[in-house]
Design an enzyme around this catalytic site. Structure first.
Site, short mmCIF file in Angstrom:
data_model
loop_
_atom_site.label_atom_id
_atom_site.label_comp_id
_atom_site.label_asym_id
_atom_site.label_seq_id
_atom_site.Cartn_x
_atom_site.Cartn_y
_atom_site.Cartn_z
N GLU A 1 -11.08 8.94 -0.89
CA GLU A 1 -12.35 8.19 -0.43
C GLU A 1 -13.04 8.29 1.10
OE1 GLU A 1 -12.88 3.28 -0.86
OE2 GLU A 1 -11.04 4.11 -0.34
N LYS B 1 -19.03 2.52 -5.20
CA LYS B 1 -18.00 1.89 -5.54
C LYS B 1 -18.61 0.11 -6.40
CE LYS B 1 -13.47 0.46 -3.97
NZ LYS B 1 -13.13 0.43 -2.23
N CYS C 1 -11.11 4.07 -5.74
CA CYS C 1 -9.77 3.58 -5.38
C CYS C 1 -8.96 2.17 -5.65
CB CYS C 1 -9.84 3.17 -3.59
SG CYS C 1 -8.52 2.61 -2.32
#
Length: 263
Positions: free
Chosen positions: A39, A114, A148
């Protein structure tokens, strides 16, 4: 399908140096189909616990290089005839996104923003969440992409599209490394898919330590390969997609899954 996970230390806010370092590491990924980067691999997780003014200045510095990053990823994809996956900062209409780039060897790109911004680190104050899942196909394999904190949300990761592999690129801290391992295994078991999680190592400018623990897990929750802790490493793992489909045929858990609609 052969995966390469590049577990690397990230240079804080230095896009040029990070690209140079990953350029060198790409040589260890020859012959792989998918190459996974952590990331925010171009900068590190810069927004954590910053004032708005500092965070905006830092994000602008990185976001303005988005096209450079995309071009470099496409260069790698073409050179190594592989799909390259990694996230960076993207700015659009004064909004910032933690955007995952999927670069294909034929010159195409797809993007995933995300969905879950990490509240405890202040990411939700500086970044806008994405609103769509991304599942793509490459060489006959269906692949889902996540970033994540998405790992903690099983509904968002639910295998409703019949994907074979779920990818999580991360900056996941050492203090929660056991959680990382448990959740990667859980996502693999419940979705009957391979799961690959690639993380960074080192200590960032906020003093947060990253142990790495990059790994690939099969649909039974077995770890097929895992990187050494606290070390830069390129982990290469071969995933038997035919065996996965046969396992699903004989043990068809997904046929009994609950259906839902995400609001």
């Amino acid at each position: 399908m052969k995966l390469a996970l590049i577990q690397s230390e990230l240079v804080w806010g230095n896009v040029t140096e990070n690209l140079r370092r990953f350029d060198e590491k790409m040589e260890y990924c020859r012959g792989c189909d998918i190459i996974l980067l952590p990331e925010m691999f171009t900068s590190g997780c810069m927004m954590v616990k910053k004032s708005r003014e500092v965070a905006v200045a830092e994000k602008k510095t990185v976001a303005c290089r988005f096209d450079d990053v995309r071009r470099k990823m496409l260069e790698w994809a073409g050179k190594y005839t592989a799909v390259i996956v990694g996230s960076t900062v993207y700015e659009e209409k004064s909004r910032y996104y933690n955007r995952l780039i999927i670069a294909f060897p034929d010159g195409r790109c797809e993007y995933y923003d995300k969905r879950h911004c990490f509240r405890m680190g202040g990411e939700n104050e500086h970044f806008s969440p994405g609103n769509r899942q991304v599942v793509f196909e490459f060489r006959g394999v269906k692949i889902a992409t996540f970033i994540c904190y998405d790992l903690r949300f099983p509904v968002w990761s639910r295998n409703t599209e019949g994907y074979d592999l779920a990818v999580y690129v991360a900056n996941w801290p050492e203090t929660r490394r056991e959680v990382w391992s448990i959740l990667l295994k859980s996502r693999a078991i419940e979705n009957q898919a391979f799961v690959a999680g690639v993380n960074c190592v080192g200590v960032d400018n906020n003093g947060i330590r990253y142990a790495g623990d990059s790994m690939v897990v099969d649909a039974r929750g077995n770890i097929l390969g895992k990187s050494n802790e606290f070390q830069e490493e390129v982990l290469v793992v071969d995933c038997d997609i035919t065996a996965l489909h046969e396992f699903r045929r004989r043990f068809s858990v997904l046929d009994d899954r609950d259906f839902f609609q995400i609001q």
